[in-house]
Scaffold this motif. Structure first.
Motif, PDB file in Angstrom:
ATOM      1  N   MET A  98       0.815  -1.191   0.000  1.00 33.18           N
ATOM      2  CA  MET A  98       0.000   0.000   0.000  1.00 33.18           C
ATOM      3  C   MET A  98       0.861   1.259   0.000  1.00 33.18           C
ATOM      4  SD  MET A  98      -2.946   1.109   2.616  1.00 33.18           S
ATOM      5  CE  MET A  98      -2.636   2.673   3.364  1.00 33.18           C
ATOM      6  N   GLU A  99       1.954   1.250   0.748  1.00 37.04           N
ATOM      7  CA  GLU A  99       2.820   2.429   0.817  1.00 37.04           C
ATOM      8  C   GLU A  99       3.472   2.716  -0.535  1.00 37.04           C
ATOM      9  OE1 GLU A  99       2.721   0.121   3.204  1.00 37.04           O
ATOM     10  OE2 GLU A  99       1.970   1.328   4.845  1.00 37.04           O
ATOM     11  N   LYS A 100       3.830   1.653  -1.233  1.00 33.34           N
ATOM     12  CA  LYS A 100       4.455   1.810  -2.545  1.00 33.34           C
ATOM     13  C   LYS A 100       3.500   2.517  -3.510  1.00 33.34           C
ATOM     14  CE  LYS A 100       6.435  -1.003  -6.203  1.00 33.34           C
ATOM     15  NZ  LYS A 100       6.777  -2.343  -6.647  1.00 33.34           N
ATOM     16  N   GLU A 101       2.238   2.097  -3.507  1.00 30.70           N
ATOM     17  CA  GLU A 101       1.248   2.708  -4.387  1.00 30.70           C
ATOM     18  C   GLU A 101       0.956   4.151  -3.986  1.00 30.70           C
ATOM     19  OE1 GLU A 101       0.699  -0.293  -2.870  1.00 30.70           O
ATOM     20  OE2 GLU A 101       1.006  -1.601  -4.590  1.00 30.70           O
ATOM     21  N   LEU A 102       0.981   4.426  -2.697  1.00 27.35           N
ATOM     22  CA  LEU A 102       0.740   5.783  -2.201  1.00 27.35           C
ATOM     23  C   LEU A 102       1.817   6.748  -2.697  1.00 27.35           C
ATOM     24  CD1 LEU A 102      -0.796   7.776  -0.349  1.00 27.35           C
ATOM     25  CD2 LEU A 102       0.690   7.002   1.503  1.00 27.35           C
ATOM     26  N   ILE A 103       3.072   6.374  -2.546  1.00 29.82           N
ATOM     27  CA  ILE A 103       4.176   7.227  -2.992  1.00 29.82           C
ATOM     28  C   ILE A 103       4.153   7.385  -4.509  1.00 29.82           C
ATOM     29  CG2 ILE A 103       6.702   7.385  -3.156  1.00 29.82           C
ATOM     30  CD1 ILE A 103       5.534   8.143  -0.412  1.00 29.82           C
ATOM     31  N   GLU A 104       3.846   6.308  -5.216  1.00 29.02           N
ATOM     32  CA  GLU A 104       3.765   6.379  -6.674  1.00 29.02           C
ATOM     33  C   GLU A 104       2.652   7.335  -7.111  1.00 29.02           C
ATOM     34  OE1 GLU A 104       3.528   3.324 -10.475  1.00 29.02           O
ATOM     35  OE2 GLU A 104       3.464   2.537  -8.436  1.00 29.02           O
ATOM     36  N   TYR A 105       1.510   7.276  -6.450  1.00 29.11           N
ATOM     37  CA  TYR A 105       0.384   8.161  -6.781  1.00 29.11           C
ATOM     38  C   TYR A 105       0.752   9.626  -6.535  1.00 29.11           C
ATOM     39  CZ  TYR A 105      -4.150  10.433  -6.519  1.00 29.11           C
ATOM     40  OH  TYR A 105      -5.190  11.297  -6.707  1.00 29.11           O
ATOM     41  N   ILE A 106       1.364   9.906  -5.399  1.00 33.55           N
ATOM     42  CA  ILE A 106       1.752  11.287  -5.079  1.00 33.55           C
ATOM     43  C   ILE A 106       2.760  11.802  -6.101  1.00 33.55           C
ATOM     44  CG2 ILE A 106       2.921  12.759  -3.393  1.00 33.55           C
ATOM     45  CD1 ILE A 106       1.709  10.932  -1.208  1.00 33.55           C
ATOM     46  N   ALA A 107       3.771  10.991  -6.408  1.00 31.67           N
ATOM     47  CA  ALA A 107       4.814  11.410  -7.347  1.00 31.67           C
ATOM     48  C   ALA A 107       4.235  11.649  -8.745  1.00 31.67           C
ATOM     49  CB  ALA A 107       5.923  10.371  -7.395  1.00 31.67           C
ATOM     50  N   LYS A 108       3.361  10.757  -9.201  1.00 35.79           N
ATOM     51  CA  LYS A 108       2.771  10.921 -10.532  1.00 35.79           C
ATOM     52  C   LYS A 108       1.904  12.173 -10.609  1.00 35.79           C
ATOM     53  CE  LYS A 108       2.847   6.227 -12.285  1.00 35.79           C
ATOM     54  NZ  LYS A 108       2.064   5.086 -12.778  1.00 35.79           N
ATOM     55  N   SER A 109       1.323  12.575  -9.496  1.00 29.42           N
ATOM     56  CA  SER A 109       0.511  13.789  -9.454  1.00 29.42           C
ATOM     57  C   SER A 109       1.360  15.049  -9.547  1.00 29.42           C
ATOM     58  CB  SER A 109      -0.305  13.834  -8.169  1.00 29.42           C
ATOM     59  OG  SER A 109      -1.162  12.732  -8.080  1.00 29.42           O
ATOM     60  N   LEU A 110       2.619  14.960  -9.169  1.00 28.03           N
ATOM     61  CA  LEU A 110       3.486  16.132  -9.124  1.00 28.03           C
ATOM     62  C   LEU A 110       4.285  16.375 -10.400  1.00 28.03           C
ATOM     63  CD1 LEU A 110       4.976  15.622  -5.551  1.00 28.03           C
ATOM     64  CD2 LEU A 110       3.350  17.381  -6.237  1.00 28.03           C
ATOM     65  N   VAL A 111       4.630  15.342 -11.127  1.00 35.18           N
ATOM     66  CA  VAL A 111       5.591  15.460 -12.225  1.00 35.18           C
ATOM     67  C   VAL A 111       4.910  15.716 -13.568  1.00 35.18           C
ATOM     68  CG1 VAL A 111       7.277  14.001 -11.065  1.00 35.18           C
ATOM     69  CG2 VAL A 111       5.639  12.963 -12.614  1.00 35.18           C
ATOM     70  N   ASP A 112       5.711  16.129 -14.549  1.00 37.77           N
ATOM     71  CA  ASP A 112       5.223  16.353 -15.908  1.00 37.77           C
ATOM     72  C   ASP A 112       5.165  15.047 -16.708  1.00 37.77           C
ATOM     73  OD1 ASP A 112       4.930  19.096 -15.577  1.00 37.77           O
ATOM     74  OD2 ASP A 112       6.992  19.510 -16.202  1.00 37.77           O
ATOM     75  N   ASP A 113       6.044  14.096 -16.378  1.00 38.08           N
ATOM     76  CA  ASP A 113       6.121  12.820 -17.101  1.00 38.08           C
ATOM     77  C   ASP A 113       5.804  11.660 -16.155  1.00 38.08           C
ATOM     78  OD1 ASP A 113       6.622  10.797 -18.874  1.00 38.08           O
ATOM     79  OD2 ASP A 113       8.799  11.080 -18.918  1.00 38.08           O
TER      80      ASP A 113
END
Length: 77
Positions: A1-16
């Motif tokens: 669950m933590e892995k998906e949480l960090i991935e979701y946050i990061a994808k929301s912040l970046v351009d790519d």
């Protein structure tokens, strides 16, 4: 669950978002999530004075405390 949480946050912040990857590793201090983003997006994930990175680590700490684990977050170049 933590892995998906960090991935979701990061994808929301970046351009790519397709360049975002999160891997789980073990260290002597416990489990570590390693975040890798595109070279141009590294500043967006770290933030001014490291504020976004610190906020991500705080959310990760709060989330993992429910499971009784203690994850740390490494942002790779």
């Amino acid at each position: 669950m933590e892995k998906e949480l960090i991935e979701y946050i990061a994808k929301s912040l970046v351009d790519d978002p397709s360049a975002v990857s999160v891997t789980e590793a073990e260290s002597e201090k416990g489990p570590v999530l390693q975040l890798k983003v595109a070279e141009g997006d590294i500043g967006k994930v770290i933030g001014k004075y490291g504020r976004i990175a610190k906020a991500m680590r705080t959310v990760l700490s709060a989330s993992s405390a429910k499971e009784g684990k203690r994850y740390s977050l490494d942002i790779l170049d």
